[in-house]
Design an enzyme around this catalytic site. Sequence first.
Site, short mmCIF file in Angstrom:
data_model
loop_
_atom_site.label_atom_id
_atom_site.label_comp_id
_atom_site.label_asym_id
_atom_site.label_seq_id
_atom_site.Cartn_x
_atom_site.Cartn_y
_atom_site.Cartn_z
N ASP A 1 4.30 3.80 8.65
CA ASP A 1 3.59 2.79 9.44
C ASP A 1 4.45 2.39 10.64
O ASP A 1 5.61 2.02 10.48
CB ASP A 1 3.34 1.53 8.60
CG ASP A 1 2.23 1.71 7.58
OD1 ASP A 1 1.81 2.86 7.36
OD2 ASP A 1 1.79 0.69 7.01
N ASP B 1 0.82 -1.22 0.00
CA ASP B 1 0.00 0.00 0.00
C ASP B 1 0.86 1.27 0.00
O ASP B 1 0.33 2.37 -0.06
CB ASP B 1 -0.99 0.01 1.17
CG ASP B 1 -0.34 -0.20 2.53
OD1 ASP B 1 0.66 -0.94 2.61
OD2 ASP B 1 -0.83 0.39 3.52
ZN LIG Z 1 0.44 0.75 5.25
ZN LIG Z 2 2.97 -1.26 6.56
#
Ligand SMILES: [Zn+2]
Ligand SMILES: [Zn+2]
Length: 367
Positions: free
Chosen positions: A209, A66
């Site tokens: 993240d 992503d």
């Molecule tokens: Zn992510």
């Molecule tokens: Zn990630």
Amino acid sequence: MDLDLVFLGTSGSVPTAKRGLAGTLLRRGGERILVDCGEGTQRQLLRSSVGLVELPEIFLTHYHADHYLGLPGMLKTFALRGREVPLTVYGPPGLNNLFGILRRVFGRLSYELTLVELQPGESVAREDYRIEAFAVEHGVSANGYAVVEEARPGRFDLEEAKRLGIPEGPLFGRLQGGEPVEVPGGTAVKPEQVLGPARPGRKVVLAGDTRAAGSVLEASKDADVLVHEATFSVEERERAEETLHATATSAAELALAAGVRLLALTHLSNRYFGPEIVREARTVFPETVVPKDFDIIDVRFPERGGPRLVKGGALGRHEEGEPHGKDGSGDHGERPRGGGGDPDDPALRGDPVGARVGRRDASDGAR
Ligand SMILES: [Zn+2]
Ligand SMILES: [Zn+2]
């Protein structure tokens, strides 16, 4: 110098109708730096007031799909347009490996592509700022990035300069540049006699993240803006721990401890709409916003009011007034409502909890 962040994608793991995948454009003066390039980022740029400009630099935080799947398509588009401007992609260790695979997808390019792997602790130095890579905790090779401006010279005391007999002109500039000068008559004047204390530059942190980690806290100390993920709400804290993601609460606690000016939460799981995330975070850290796609954070100097969210600030003109019906994105003409995420989401008018039923949560695993 203008400094802002354009949010191109604010959803985690999978896109939603309203939120694209990770992509944030940092603009400083005439410079453009893209951080992450989730699927659809080139189209988000095209839809925005920015356009698909020939970005010279892209920083990747990590290699979950992503965050990079938008790259091959964007690199290909640049090649089809006959781009000649070189492009450098920075990322944590593993970048060369990733491109070993991606090259087969995008093929030959019309421009030079350079890959630079950055270990946490390394930084990219610029004339008056630097981009520091720092460690995060996401279970894979991953960097957060801190954009740190050099300190600015202190205020120039014009009255004092006149009193000391310094004539207006080039001597002022030399003193402001930190150089001692000699005034007519032979007296020496040191810069500190006419300059106030140095003022700190701005700091913008994009953590990528991560769970709320000590290394992120350290890197975010006194930041003007911290962009932190909040994939989950606190009721899902076990899921967050398992998948090495943050909750709205844990990110807010980190922002509070780090003394940041503004916290921007992003990378929301598709089960959330925004308001519930911002409400939760604000109980801990009131200076929290949850930007939507095409929102901007204008990072003004503290004496000019500090950072602020500009809702819909990067919407392209052609997007405005487009008839979208009830559930479309035709809501961006609305006035700012204090950075509450999606307060106008029709799905929330009923029962926000009920609206989740039947929505599959695709944030599984440590993406
Ligand atoms: Zn992510
Ligand atoms: Zn990630």
